[in-house]
Motif scaffolding. Structure first.
Motif, short mmCIF file in Angstrom:
data_model
loop_
_atom_site.label_atom_id
_atom_site.label_comp_id
_atom_site.label_asym_id
_atom_site.label_seq_id
_atom_site.Cartn_x
_atom_site.Cartn_y
_atom_site.Cartn_z
N UNK A 179 0.82 -1.21 0.00
CA UNK A 179 0.00 0.00 0.00
C UNK A 179 0.85 1.26 0.00
N UNK A 180 0.17 2.37 -0.26
CA UNK A 180 0.81 3.68 -0.16
C UNK A 180 -0.24 4.71 0.24
N UNK A 181 0.15 5.72 1.03
CA UNK A 181 -0.79 6.80 1.34
C UNK A 181 -0.88 7.76 0.15
N UNK A 182 -1.99 8.43 0.02
CA UNK A 182 -2.20 9.35 -1.10
C UNK A 182 -1.10 10.39 -1.22
N UNK A 183 -0.64 10.91 -0.10
CA UNK A 183 0.36 11.98 -0.14
C UNK A 183 1.69 11.52 -0.73
N UNK A 184 1.94 10.21 -0.74
CA UNK A 184 3.20 9.70 -1.28
C UNK A 184 3.22 9.71 -2.80
N UNK A 185 2.06 9.75 -3.39
CA UNK A 185 1.98 9.66 -4.85
C UNK A 185 1.96 11.06 -5.46
N UNK A 186 3.13 11.55 -5.79
CA UNK A 186 3.27 12.87 -6.40
C UNK A 186 3.64 12.63 -7.86
N UNK A 187 2.66 12.83 -8.73
CA UNK A 187 2.84 12.51 -10.14
C UNK A 187 2.96 13.81 -10.93
N UNK A 188 4.04 13.95 -11.70
CA UNK A 188 4.18 15.16 -12.52
C UNK A 188 3.03 15.31 -13.51
N UNK A 189 2.75 16.56 -13.87
CA UNK A 189 1.70 16.84 -14.85
C UNK A 189 1.93 16.00 -16.10
N UNK A 190 0.86 15.45 -16.60
CA UNK A 190 0.93 14.69 -17.83
C UNK A 190 1.28 13.22 -17.66
N UNK A 191 1.61 12.79 -16.43
CA UNK A 191 2.00 11.39 -16.22
C UNK A 191 0.91 10.54 -15.58
N UNK A 192 -0.18 11.14 -15.13
CA UNK A 192 -1.20 10.39 -14.41
C UNK A 192 -1.77 9.24 -15.26
N UNK A 193 -2.01 9.48 -16.52
CA UNK A 193 -2.53 8.42 -17.39
C UNK A 193 -1.53 7.26 -17.49
N UNK A 194 -0.26 7.57 -17.61
CA UNK A 194 0.77 6.53 -17.69
C UNK A 194 0.86 5.75 -16.38
N UNK A 247 -7.51 10.57 16.54
CA UNK A 247 -6.09 10.47 16.90
C UNK A 247 -5.27 9.68 15.89
N UNK A 248 -5.92 9.06 14.93
CA UNK A 248 -5.21 8.20 13.97
C UNK A 248 -4.92 8.96 12.67
N UNK A 249 -3.82 8.63 12.01
CA UNK A 249 -3.59 9.24 10.70
C UNK A 249 -4.67 8.80 9.73
N UNK A 250 -4.95 9.59 8.72
CA UNK A 250 -6.01 9.22 7.78
C UNK A 250 -5.65 7.94 7.03
N UNK A 251 -6.66 7.15 6.76
CA UNK A 251 -6.49 5.94 5.97
C UNK A 251 -6.91 6.29 4.55
N UNK A 252 -5.93 6.34 3.65
CA UNK A 252 -6.22 6.70 2.28
C UNK A 252 -5.18 6.06 1.38
N UNK A 253 -5.31 6.26 0.10
CA UNK A 253 -4.32 5.75 -0.84
C UNK A 253 -4.75 4.48 -1.52
#
Length: 113
Positions: free
Chosen positions: A7-22, A68-74
């Motif tokens: 798994x990965x949290x949402x904040x870890x996924x930093x995708x440059x513009x134009x790469x999301x489809x790839x 008190x818990x970190x958000x569950x996302x990703x």
């Protein structure tokens, strides 16, 4: 064989513009390979547009997660694999596809459930 949560949290996924489809295409290709290999259990992501709810034993509903818990996302993938070494290989493939590191855990699966 054990089930592994990758798994990965949402904040870890930093995708440059134009790469999301790839990224989507590459991630789906890894999942398709896991299915073809017979190791796929399930995969998906948390719908962050929908607020979570805590439900008490008496049925009382409180909107939102534990404060008190970190958000569950990703994103989450569960694969059934013969070893931790095999899980690391699949996690690395997903990390490459998603352009971010993946967390790896043994999934506490109860075969009688």
């Amino acid at each position: 064989m054990a089930k592994y949560l990758i798994s990965f949290p949402s904040a870890a996924m930093v995708v440059p513009d134009g790469e999301r489809e790839a990224v989507g295409r590459d991630a789906r290709a890894v999942i398709d390979e896991a299915k073809a290999a017979g190791v796929y259990v399930f995969a998906g992501g948390i719908d962050e547009a929908v607020l979570s709810a805590r439900v008490a034993a008496d049925g009382t509903v409180t909107e939102g997660g534990y404060p008190w818990a970190p958000p569950l996302n990703g994103g989450f993938t569960v694969l059934e694999l013969p070893s931790r070494a095999a899980a690391v290989v699949w996690a690395a493939r997903l990390a490459k596809a998603c352009r971010c590191s993946q967390e790896l855990r043994v999934f506490g699966f109860d075969p009688t459930s």
